[in-house]
Design a protein around this motif. Structure first.
Motif, PDB file in Angstrom:
ATOM      1  N   LYS A  15       0.889  -1.083  -0.091  1.00 33.68           N
ATOM      2  CA  LYS A  15      -0.058   0.054  -0.018  1.00 33.68           C
ATOM      3  C   LYS A  15       0.962   1.104  -0.110  1.00 33.68           C
ATOM      4  O   LYS A  15       1.586   1.177   0.557  1.00 33.68           O
ATOM      5  CB  LYS A  15      -0.889  -0.052   1.280  1.00 33.68           C
ATOM      6  N   VAL A  16       0.593   2.289  -0.821  1.00 33.22           N
ATOM      7  CA  VAL A  16       1.242   3.340  -0.939  1.00 33.22           C
ATOM      8  C   VAL A  16       1.519   4.052   0.399  1.00 33.22           C
ATOM      9  O   VAL A  16       2.601   4.502   0.703  1.00 33.22           O
ATOM     10  CB  VAL A  16       0.487   4.490  -1.761  1.00 33.22           C
ATOM     11  N   GLY A  17       0.540   3.960   1.261  1.00 35.15           N
ATOM     12  CA  GLY A  17       0.596   4.516   2.857  1.00 35.15           C
ATOM     13  C   GLY A  17       1.560   3.811   3.561  1.00 35.15           C
ATOM     14  O   GLY A  17       2.397   4.721   4.045  1.00 35.15           O
ATOM     15  N   ASP A  18       1.567   2.565   3.527  1.00 33.12           N
ATOM     16  CA  ASP A  18       2.872   1.942   4.058  1.00 33.12           C
ATOM     17  C   ASP A  18       4.313   2.036   3.504  1.00 33.12           C
ATOM     18  O   ASP A  18       5.121   2.165   4.306  1.00 33.12           O
ATOM     19  CB  ASP A  18       2.703   0.331   4.049  1.00 33.12           C
ATOM     20  N   VAL A  19       4.414   2.252   2.210  1.00 33.43           N
ATOM     21  CA  VAL A  19       5.611   2.828   1.873  1.00 33.43           C
ATOM     22  C   VAL A  19       6.053   4.127   1.987  1.00 33.43           C
ATOM     23  O   VAL A  19       7.216   4.180   2.348  1.00 33.43           O
ATOM     24  CB  VAL A  19       5.632   2.725   0.269  1.00 33.43           C
ATOM     25  N   VAL A  20       4.983   5.074   2.220  1.00 30.04           N
ATOM     26  CA  VAL A  20       5.353   6.375   2.547  1.00 30.04           C
ATOM     27  C   VAL A  20       5.963   6.514   3.896  1.00 30.04           C
ATOM     28  O   VAL A  20       7.006   7.176   4.161  1.00 30.04           O
ATOM     29  CB  VAL A  20       4.123   7.306   2.469  1.00 30.04           C
ATOM     30  N   GLN A  21       5.499   5.661   4.837  1.00 30.20           N
ATOM     31  CA  GLN A  21       5.861   5.593   6.266  1.00 30.20           C
ATOM     32  C   GLN A  21       7.301   4.865   6.229  1.00 30.20           C
ATOM     33  O   GLN A  21       8.345   5.259   6.957  1.00 30.20           O
ATOM     34  CB  GLN A  21       4.957   4.867   6.979  1.00 30.20           C
ATOM     35  N   ARG A  22       7.381   3.780   5.445  1.00 30.66           N
ATOM     36  CA  ARG A  22       8.679   2.929   5.446  1.00 30.66           C
ATOM     37  C   ARG A  22       9.780   3.859   4.891  1.00 30.66           C
ATOM     38  O   ARG A  22      11.085   3.858   5.499  1.00 30.66           O
ATOM     39  CB  ARG A  22       8.466   1.610   4.602  1.00 30.66           C
ATOM     40  N   LEU A  23       9.370   4.624   3.840  1.00 26.83           N
ATOM     41  CA  LEU A  23      10.628   5.382   3.440  1.00 26.83           C
ATOM     42  C   LEU A  23      10.764   6.812   3.981  1.00 26.83           C
ATOM     43  O   LEU A  23      11.606   7.819   3.647  1.00 26.83           O
ATOM     44  CB  LEU A  23      10.497   5.584   1.954  1.00 26.83           C
ATOM     45  N   GLY A  24       9.934   7.038   5.010  1.00 27.52           N
ATOM     46  CA  GLY A  24      10.200   8.315   6.090  1.00 27.52           C
ATOM     47  C   GLY A  24       9.622   9.630   5.012  1.00 27.52           C
ATOM     48  O   GLY A  24      10.239  10.686   5.081  1.00 27.52           O
ATOM     49  N   LEU A  25       8.403   9.442   4.174  1.00 31.31           N
ATOM     50  CA  LEU A  25       7.906  10.494   3.177  1.00 31.31           C
ATOM     51  C   LEU A  25       6.841  11.172   3.764  1.00 31.31           C
ATOM     52  O   LEU A  25       6.400  12.186   3.016  1.00 31.31           O
ATOM     53  CB  LEU A  25       7.671   9.883   1.844  1.00 31.31           C
ATOM     54  N   ALA A  26       6.155  10.861   4.972  1.00 34.58           N
ATOM     55  CA  ALA A  26       5.082  11.189   5.508  1.00 34.58           C
ATOM     56  C   ALA A  26       5.070  12.866   5.719  1.00 34.58           C
ATOM     57  O   ALA A  26       4.350  13.417   5.685  1.00 34.58           O
ATOM     58  CB  ALA A  26       4.652  10.659   6.799  1.00 34.58           C
ATOM     59  N   GLU A  27       6.235  13.266   6.049  1.00 36.21           N
ATOM     60  CA  GLU A  27       6.247  14.817   6.428  1.00 36.21           C
ATOM     61  C   GLU A  27       7.040  15.637   5.506  1.00 36.21           C
ATOM     62  O   GLU A  27       7.028  16.917   5.630  1.00 36.21           O
ATOM     63  CB  GLU A  27       6.959  14.872   7.660  1.00 36.21           C
ATOM     64  N   CYS A  28       7.239  15.206   4.307  1.00 36.54           N
ATOM     65  CA  CYS A  28       8.011  15.976   3.374  1.00 36.54           C
ATOM     66  C   CYS A  28       6.867  16.501   2.159  1.00 36.54           C
ATOM     67  O   CYS A  28       5.788  16.194   2.142  1.00 36.54           O
ATOM     68  CB  CYS A  28       9.017  15.166   2.593  1.00 36.54           C
ATOM     69  N   ARG A  29       7.441  17.641   1.495  1.00 32.53           N
ATOM     70  CA  ARG A  29       6.553  18.142   0.482  1.00 32.53           C
ATOM     71  C   ARG A  29       6.374  16.902  -0.529  1.00 32.53           C
ATOM     72  O   ARG A  29       7.241  16.159  -0.858  1.00 32.53           O
ATOM     73  CB  ARG A  29       7.264  19.469  -0.354  1.00 32.53           C
ATOM     74  N   TRP A  30       5.241  17.327  -1.304  1.00 31.64           N
ATOM     75  CA  TRP A  30       4.763  16.078  -2.296  1.00 31.64           C
ATOM     76  C   TRP A  30       3.956  16.904  -3.191  1.00 31.64           C
ATOM     77  O   TRP A  30       3.417  17.990  -3.096  1.00 31.64           O
ATOM     78  CB  TRP A  30       3.982  15.097  -1.511  1.00 31.64           C
ATOM     79  N   GLY A  31       3.616  16.216  -4.343  1.00 29.42           N
ATOM     80  CA  GLY A  31       2.863  16.669  -5.644  1.00 29.42           C
ATOM     81  C   GLY A  31       2.314  15.605  -6.404  1.00 29.42           C
ATOM     82  O   GLY A  31       3.086  14.409  -6.346  1.00 29.42           O
TER      83      GLY A  31
END
Length: 107
Positions: A15-31
Motif C-alpha cells: 500500500k502507498v501509505g505503508d511505503v510512505v511510512q517505510r521510506l520516511g516520506l510522510a512529513e515531506c513536500r509532495w505533489g
C-alpha cells in the motif's frame, strides 16, 4: 534509512501509505505525478533538497490513469492503492523499479 534498489523492490505491491511510512516520506513536500496532464500516475515526494521519490499506482488500481481536469485526486484513496513503480533520484543513486513507471524504456 538507506535506500537501495532491493529496498525499493520490496515496496512493490505494498500500500502507498505503508511505503510512505517505510521510506520516511510522510512529513515531506509532495505533489501529484500526472502524465499526460490531468491523468493520475502517482505522487512525487521531496524528502531532501537533492532527493526525489516518485510512487506510481499499480496498473490494476482504480486510481490508475484516472482523469481529473482539476487535478484534485483524493490523497487518502491514493494512500490505499498498491505501488506499481518507484523512481528514486539523489545525487548518489538513481533507481527505477516496477512496471508502472510512465515513459520507461524496457528491452
Amino acid at each position: 534509512m538507506e535506500v537501495t534498489e532491493a529496498v525499493l523492490e520490496g515496496c512493490l505491491g505494498q500500500k502507498v501509505g505503508d511505503v510512505v511510512q517505510r521510506l520516511g516520506l510522510a512529513e515531506c513536500r509532495w505533489g501529484w505525478a500526472d502524465e499526460p496532464p490531468c491523468v493520475l500516475r502517482g505522487a512525487f515526494y521531496r524528502p531532501a533538497d537533492s532527493v526525489r521519490v516518485a510512487l506510481y499506482v499499480a496498473t490494476d488500481e482504480t486510481l490508475f490513469r484516472q482523469f481529473n481536469v482539476r487535478r484534485d485526486w483524493d490523497y487518502d484513496a491514493f494512500l490505499k492503492c498498491r505501488v506499481g513503480g518507484i523512481q528514486y533520484r539523489s545525487g548518489v543513486a538513481c533507481f527505477d523499479v516496477g512496471s508502472a513507471i510512465p515513459w520507461q524504456w524496457r528491452p
